[in-house]
Scaffold this active site. Structure first.
Site, PDB file in Angstrom:
ATOM      1  N   THR A 237      65.526   9.121  25.063  1.00  0.00           N
ATOM      2  CA  THR A 237      64.695   8.473  26.072  1.00  0.00           C
ATOM      3  C   THR A 237      63.720   7.606  25.311  1.00  0.00           C
ATOM      4  O   THR A 237      63.510   7.812  24.126  1.00  0.00           O
ATOM      5  CB  THR A 237      63.945   9.560  26.885  1.00  0.00           C
ATOM      6  OG1 THR A 237      64.855  10.175  27.783  1.00  0.00           O
ATOM      7  CG2 THR A 237      62.786   9.024  27.690  1.00  0.00           C
TER       8      THR A 237
ATOM      9  N   VAL B 204      69.746  13.604  37.972  1.00  0.00           N
ATOM     10  CA  VAL B 204      68.461  12.972  37.684  1.00  0.00           C
ATOM     11  C   VAL B 204      67.632  13.932  36.849  1.00  0.00           C
ATOM     12  O   VAL B 204      67.498  15.108  37.188  1.00  0.00           O
ATOM     13  CB  VAL B 204      67.715  12.632  38.995  1.00  0.00           C
ATOM     14  CG1 VAL B 204      66.311  12.115  38.698  1.00  0.00           C
ATOM     15  CG2 VAL B 204      68.499  11.586  39.798  1.00  0.00           C
ATOM     16  N   GLY B 205      67.107  13.438  35.736  1.00  0.00           N
ATOM     17  CA  GLY B 205      66.293  14.279  34.866  1.00  0.00           C
ATOM     18  C   GLY B 205      64.819  14.172  35.197  1.00  0.00           C
ATOM     19  O   GLY B 205      64.420  13.812  36.310  1.00  0.00           O
ATOM     20  N   ASP B 206      64.003  14.480  34.208  1.00  0.00           N
ATOM     21  CA  ASP B 206      62.548  14.464  34.409  1.00  0.00           C
ATOM     22  C   ASP B 206      61.947  13.063  34.383  1.00  0.00           C
ATOM     23  O   ASP B 206      60.882  12.818  34.969  1.00  0.00           O
ATOM     24  CB  ASP B 206      61.869  15.291  33.306  1.00  0.00           C
ATOM     25  CG  ASP B 206      62.181  14.741  31.912  1.00  0.00           C
ATOM     26  OD1 ASP B 206      63.358  14.420  31.642  1.00  0.00           O
ATOM     27  OD2 ASP B 206      61.240  14.618  31.097  1.00  0.00           O
TER      28      ASP B 206
ATOM     29  N   THR C 151      59.970  13.590  26.643  1.00  0.00           N
ATOM     30  CA  THR C 151      61.381  13.406  26.287  1.00  0.00           C
ATOM     31  C   THR C 151      61.985  14.760  25.935  1.00  0.00           C
ATOM     32  O   THR C 151      61.335  15.586  25.303  1.00  0.00           O
ATOM     33  CB  THR C 151      61.555  12.433  25.106  1.00  0.00           C
ATOM     34  OG1 THR C 151      62.915  12.530  24.637  1.00  0.00           O
ATOM     35  CG2 THR C 151      60.617  12.736  23.948  1.00  0.00           C
ATOM     36  N   GLY C 152      63.211  14.969  26.334  1.00  0.00           N
ATOM     37  CA  GLY C 152      63.874  16.245  26.063  1.00  0.00           C
ATOM     38  C   GLY C 152      64.869  16.512  27.174  1.00  0.00           C
ATOM     39  O   GLY C 152      65.069  15.660  28.043  1.00  0.00           O
TER      40      GLY C 152
HETATM   41  N1  ASP Z   1      64.505  13.580  29.488  1.00  0.00           N
HETATM   42  C1  ASP Z   1      65.734  12.852  29.514  1.00  0.00           C
HETATM   43  C2  ASP Z   1      66.605  13.394  30.610  1.00  0.00           C
HETATM   44  O1  ASP Z   1      66.714  14.598  30.740  1.00  0.00           O
HETATM   45  C3  ASP Z   1      66.480  12.860  28.229  1.00  0.00           C
HETATM   46  C4  ASP Z   1      65.643  12.739  26.970  1.00  0.00           C
HETATM   47  O2  ASP Z   1      64.457  12.594  27.008  1.00  0.00           O
HETATM   48  O3  ASP Z   1      66.203  12.782  25.881  1.00  0.00           O
HETATM   49  O4  ASP Z   1      67.217  12.628  31.306  1.00  0.00           O
END
Ligand code: ASP
Length: 313
Positions: A179, A208-210, A229-230
């Protein structure tokens, strides 16, 4: 190495209490893997930090700076965002992005939007030109089209694998992710945050993520700006960015403690990732509990610097 930073357990803290402070932090995702070479990414982040510093020195608004930083990262193809995004199981690229201006706590977001070049710019338009905070799927696509945003005409020719992600990674589908995000304090004392992602490789259609969720992937108010991010599912379950803000503002945590409280909650649930934040006093904090987080920072007390893997105590 980051300048004027004490680095331990993956945390970098830069203090900054001068009048007319400005501060900017960027991340290119906490999906960095030990053994990979991210030199080109660090160089890009360092150049972007210098560009962002120039904008802040010209008295540009924090919200404009974080949007521009995020647009540049989306266009680069170096990160899992924009051009470097992750296809879902159907082979389609669905993008999530959000932006928040802390000045009056205005926010905009798009979720599962398809084939726009700059999802963060569409999120900005949702904030500035619509009564909504978040648009998703077809509605987001229609909004982008109606507002004349550039689209990807030939997806198979446009999207590329970002640095550190191989064809094998994509097919293995082990939640490879990344991200981009930016947080800034401008010379007027205003804060803003933006985050954009292609999500995780091999995600189901419609996942859909965070990242587009205001208060989870992104938050900005008059005191703090945050980008996460994660693996998004864990950040959603742990509360994400607003948990950091509330711990900092209401629970008496230092900025560093606030970041770690949220990341520890993520870890307790089985996830990992990272978070960057800047406060109204210009303090920058960046923390991660994954292998590494591509990141950079700059402020009126510290020159641009980028790194990925921090030394541990
Ligand atoms: N947070 C992002 C998601 O879950 C991915 C990431 O930050 O690496 O879509």
């Amino acid at each position: 190495m980051l300048y004027e930073a004490s680095v331990c357990r993956g945390v970098s803290i830069i203090s900054n209490t001068k009048a007319h402070s400005y501060a900017l932090a960027l991340h290119g995702g906490a999906g960095a893997k030990t053994g990979e070479n991210y030199t080109i990414v660090e160089q890009h982040l360092s150049e972007l930090a210098a560009q962002g510093e120039a904008m802040l020195n010209q008295s540009k608004a924090a919200v404009d700076v974080v949007e521009e930083m995020t647009r540049e990262m989306e266009a680069s193809g170096l990160y899992v965002a924009g051009k470097g995004s992750a296809p879902n199981v159907s082979g389609q690229v669905e993008l999530d992005a959000s932006i928040m201006d802390g000045t009056a706590q205005q926010a905009g977001a798009v979720a599962a939007i398809r084939d726009v070049v700059h999802p963060v710019a569409v999120a900005r338009a949702v904030m500035d030109q619509s009564p909504s905070v978040m648009l998703a799927g077809e509605g987001a696509n229609d909004f982008a089209q109606g507002h004349g945003f550039a689209t990807v005409d030939n997806p198979s020719a446009y999207y590329v694998l970002p640095v550190g992600v191989s064809e094998e990674d994509v097919t293995v589908s082990d939640m490879q992710h990344g991200t981009v995000g930016a947080v800034a304090l401008d010379m007027h004392g205003n804060l803003a945050a933006a985050t954009s992602t292609g999500g995780v490789f091999g995600k189901p259609a419609g996942r859909v993520g965070d990242t587009p969720i205001i208060g989870v992937g992104t938050w900005a108010d008059q005191d703090i700006a945050i980008s996460c991010t994660g693996t998004g599912e864990y950040f959603i379950r742990a509360g994400g960015a607003l948990t950091v803000a509330n711990r900092y503002k209401l629970a008496g945590d230092t900025l560093e403690q606030a970041l770690w409280h949220m990341l520890d909650d993520v870890a307790a649930l089985g996830g990992d990732g990272g978070v960057i934040a800047v406060s109204s006093s210009g303090e920058i904090a960046m923390a991660f509990n994954s292998d590494g987080m591509k990141r950079a920072s700059v402020s009126n007390t510290a020159p641009p610097a980028a790194t990925t893997f921090a030394p541990c105590r």
